[in-house]
Design an enzyme around this catalytic site. Structure first.
Site, PDB file in Angstrom:
ATOM      1  N   ASN A   1       1.937 -26.339 -38.624  1.00 40.93           N
ATOM      2  CA  ASN A   1       2.478 -27.423 -38.211  1.00 40.93           C
ATOM      3  C   ASN A   1       1.762 -27.619 -36.914  1.00 40.93           C
ATOM      4  OD1 ASN A   1       3.075 -25.573 -37.222  1.00 40.93           O
ATOM      5  ND2 ASN A   1       5.493 -26.704 -36.350  1.00 40.93           N
TER       6      ASN A   1
ATOM      7  N   CYS B   1       3.032 -26.905 -33.456  1.00 34.09           N
ATOM      8  CA  CYS B   1       1.849 -26.744 -32.575  1.00 34.09           C
ATOM      9  C   CYS B   1       2.003 -25.373 -32.541  1.00 34.09           C
ATOM     10  CB  CYS B   1       3.332 -26.314 -31.874  1.00 34.09           C
ATOM     11  SG  CYS B   1       3.589 -28.104 -31.362  1.00 34.09           S
TER      12      CYS B   1
ATOM     13  N   GLU C   1       3.526 -22.850 -34.749  1.00 36.17           N
ATOM     14  CA  GLU C   1       4.177 -21.554 -35.011  1.00 36.17           C
ATOM     15  C   GLU C   1       4.347 -21.602 -36.854  1.00 36.17           C
ATOM     16  OE1 GLU C   1       4.598 -24.515 -33.672  1.00 36.17           O
ATOM     17  OE2 GLU C   1       6.448 -25.080 -34.277  1.00 36.17           O
TER      18      GLU C   1
HETATM   19  O1  CDP Z   1      11.712 -28.753 -28.988  1.00 30.59           O
HETATM   20  P1  CDP Z   1      11.375 -29.468 -29.788  1.00 30.59           P
HETATM   21  O2  CDP Z   1      12.593 -29.756 -30.764  1.00 30.59           O
HETATM   22  O3  CDP Z   1      11.510 -31.796 -29.343  1.00 30.59           O
HETATM   23  O4  CDP Z   1       9.820 -29.188 -30.235  1.00 30.59           O
HETATM   24  P2  CDP Z   1       8.998 -28.301 -30.325  1.00 30.59           P
HETATM   25  O5  CDP Z   1       9.907 -27.128 -30.988  1.00 30.59           O
HETATM   26  O6  CDP Z   1       8.476 -28.434 -29.061  1.00 30.59           O
HETATM   27  O7  CDP Z   1       8.215 -28.417 -31.332  1.00 30.59           O
HETATM   28  C1  CDP Z   1       8.533 -27.991 -32.685  1.00 30.59           C
HETATM   29  C2  CDP Z   1       7.825 -29.591 -33.384  1.00 30.59           C
HETATM   30  O8  CDP Z   1       7.831 -29.521 -33.799  1.00 30.59           O
HETATM   31  C3  CDP Z   1       6.150 -28.976 -32.650  1.00 30.59           C
HETATM   32  O9  CDP Z   1       5.589 -27.918 -33.550  1.00 30.59           O
HETATM   33  C4  CDP Z   1       6.373 -30.286 -34.689  1.00 30.59           C
HETATM   34  O10 CDP Z   1       5.648 -29.614 -35.489  1.00 30.59           O
HETATM   35  C5  CDP Z   1       7.173 -31.039 -33.686  1.00 30.59           C
HETATM   36  N1  CDP Z   1       6.382 -31.879 -32.752  1.00 30.59           N
HETATM   37  C6  CDP Z   1       5.794 -32.520 -32.897  1.00 30.59           C
HETATM   38  O11 CDP Z   1       5.519 -33.461 -34.193  1.00 30.59           O
HETATM   39  N2  CDP Z   1       5.791 -34.250 -32.091  1.00 30.59           N
HETATM   40  C7  CDP Z   1       6.178 -33.883 -30.572  1.00 30.59           C
HETATM   41  N3  CDP Z   1       5.437 -35.055 -29.568  1.00 30.59           N
HETATM   42  C8  CDP Z   1       6.691 -32.919 -30.095  1.00 30.59           C
HETATM   43  C9  CDP Z   1       6.889 -32.045 -31.113  1.00 30.59           C
END
Ligand code: CDP
Length: 558
Positions: free
Chosen positions: A260, A262, A264
């Site tokens: 995905n 980021c 992970e």
């Molecule tokens: O903290 P939060 O749940 O907002 O997200 P994160 O842990 O920073 O990011 C988790 C995943 O959400 C990322 O790996 C992306 O797949 C997705 N993501 C996204 O699509 N768009 C963003 N601006 C940030 C995260």
């Protein structure tokens, strides 16, 4: 209870009209618990358990769940991977699908490795192919245009195999600034390539259309280019493809090609994954982690995430099908760095690395047990019989994977803790969020740590607020070690934590290896080698000051 940053973030994107955070948690808990009724269970009890975990800020699901739960068409997952085949139909079909996923709040990862290289022949037109990188630009523009309503702008991951003929163009694709801003780039690194680098061997670049060798390059030359670009700008990252596939729980369903955005969460084509993270700072008691309480939290969190799979409104039928086949969930952690401070352990120490491993080993072990229990009660994931689990003595398993360490970029702000397994970026933060607004906060765990030791003087408070660090103060060396920030911690220790966490995590681990501005290209190369040798699934470096626009900056002035 919420910091001013958390309130600002919640108000801007998460809370519906007139909603309080407690209302939001009730909305999310109630929505997800509906799945219990489908399984013939009491949804009220589950809803109450979920709500309490979120109210205590001990567990939060990924942003799409917090934002979309309760809506008519609630898409709750953060991570998606879509296939891109070597045809215009596939390229534009996937682009359309990505747009729909972005609209629903999810992020998408793609491998462009199956596309024929630039200048290769196109039989239908008799012309020349334009290659993966030019199509990535089209995807980027589309992402920019499809803003995500009230949620967030779509994020993408582009992967290209290290043996693709266009690899050099891919590695340098972001050299001209202000392009591909909606993409993170990762090179899919094979074992064969790493061996060729170690041996100083030449390395073949192969046309995926016909398997023909297009040219042969020096493996070390390619590796140096990769290192150079990562040193210059933090990108591309590395995605260790063979390592990732060694841990594929369902090899019969195909191989991983990309994670995905980021990075992970490696996924098979059309799979999605919902993430959720435990805030470890809420689980420290009597100078240790309260493992008894952690066990309960893990079991409830697994039940929550598993129910999301049943209640989720998938953006595409193919995604629904692929996701339900393996029922992957990704439970992770946040607040780890602050736990070390609370326990008076420097992040840069063997003791801390051991604790990282111990915590993840415990969480993955308990999450598997929870999933096995759910599997016995509600049925295993449909691909269970063909998975690795029966061979490992599992009679049932509800989810093909249970743990992932997400960046927790936003949910850690809501929870008021440090993100994922990252060290503190600074002891006081100015954060540019939400279209340029600047928010400042002094870390509360740090204030408590110093106050308990009668060291939080006015002078120290002033230094922290302005510089975000105590490195240049007269505080005792041990205190400075415990309060060392990301860029003061030697890169070696960043990778050591990444590897320790990865060893006990089913999916991947989000981690940026911060390096000081003075770090050399040789330092970057050493990090890449350490990460590969340590069994990491991927690694990203960031050299301080190497990008003009940093999301996080230490201190309010310095
Ligand atoms: O903290 P939060 O749940 O907002 O997200 P994160 O842990 O920073 O990011 C988790 C995943 O959400 C990322 O790996 C992306 O797949 C997705 N993501 C996204 O699509 N768009 C963003 N601006 C940030 C995260």
């Amino acid at each position: 209870m919420f910091s001013s940053e958390a309130e600002a973030v919640l108000q801007a994107r998460y809370l519906k009209d007139g909603e309080t955070p407690a209302d939001m948690f009730r909305r999310v808990a109630g929505h997800v618990a509906q799945a219990e009724t489908r399984n013939g269970r009491d949804s009220f009890r589950a809803a109450d358990e979920y709500r309490r975990l979120m109210d205590d800020l001990v567990f939060l699901p990924n942003s799409p769940t917090l934002i979309n739960a309760g809506k008519a068409r609630a898409q709750l997952a953060a991570c998606f991977v879509l296939p891109v085949d070597d045809s215009l139909t596939s390229i534009f079909e996937t682009l359309k699908n990505a747009a729909l996923i972005h609209q629903s709040g999810g992020g998408t990862g793609f491998s462009f490795s199956r596309l024929r290289p630039a200048c290769d022949r196109v039989s239908t037109t008799g012309g020349e192919a334009s290659g993966p990188v030019s199509f990535m630009h089209i995807y980027d523009v589309a992402t920019q245009v499809v803003k995500q309503g009230a949620a967030r702008r779509g994020a993408n991951m582009a992967v290209l195999r290290v043996d693709h003929p266009d690899i050099e163009q891919f590695i340098t694709a972001k050299r001209s600034h202000d392009v591909l801003n909606n993409f993170n780039l990762s090179v899919a690194i094979t074992d064969d390539f790493m061996q060729a680098v170690a041996a100083g061997r030449p390395y073949a670049l192969v046309n995926p259309r016909n398997g023909g060798v297009v040219k042969t390059v020096a493996a070390r030359g390619l590796f140096s280019l990769l290192v150079r670009m990562a040193w210059e700008s933090g990108e591309p990252g590395l995605f260790f493809l063979d390592t990732v596939n060694r841990y594929n729980p369902t090899p019969g369903l195909g191989a991983f090609e990309a994670p995905n955005p980021c990075s992970e969460q490696p996924l098979l084509p059309y799979e999605s994954c919902v993430l959720g993270s435990i805030n470890l700072t809420r689980l420290v008691a009597g100078g240790d982690i309260d493992f008894g309480r952690l066990r309960q939290v893990v079991h409830t969190a697994v039940s929550f995430l598993d129910n999301v799979i049943d209640i989720n409104d998938y953006p595409l039928p193919a995604v629904a099908e692929a996701t339900r086949r393996t029922r992957k969930i990704g439970l992770g952690i946040m607040g780890l760095a602050e736990v070390f401070i609370m326990l008076d352990i420097p992040y840069a120490s063997e003791a801390a690395v051991k604790l990282t491993g111990r915590i993840l080993e415990f969480i993955t072990g308990e999450a598997r047990q929870a999933s096995a229990l759910l599997g016995a009660e509600r049925g295993s994931f449909p691909a269970f019989a063909a998975s690795v689990y029966p061979g490992r003595g599992f009679a049932a398993m509800r989810n093909a994977t249970v743990t992932t360490i997400a960046p927790t970029g936003t949910i850690s702000i809501i929870a008021g803790c440090s993100s994922g397994i990252e060290p503190l970026f600074a002891l006081a933060l100015s954060r540019r969020v939400l279209e340029g607004r600047v928010l400042t906060s002094v870390n509360r765990t740090v204030v408590d740590y110093l106050s308990q030791r009668n060291l939080y003087t006015e002078e120290i408070a002033e230094t922290i607020a302005t510089c975000g660090s105590v490195a240049d103060t007269a505080l005792p060396a041990r205190i400075k070690e415990v309060l060392a920030t990301a860029r003061e911690i030697a890169p070696y220790w960043h990778v050591a934590h990444l590897a320790a966490a990865q060893m006990f995590t089913d999916n991947g681990v989000s981690k940026t290896v911060n390096m000081p501005h003075e770090a050399s290209e040789a330092d970057v190369a050493a990090i890449f080698r350490q990460a590969y040798a340590g069994g990491c699934k991927g690694v990203t470096v960031y050299r301080d000051g190497s990008r003009a626009e940093q999301v996080l900056t230490g201190g309010t002035v310095c």
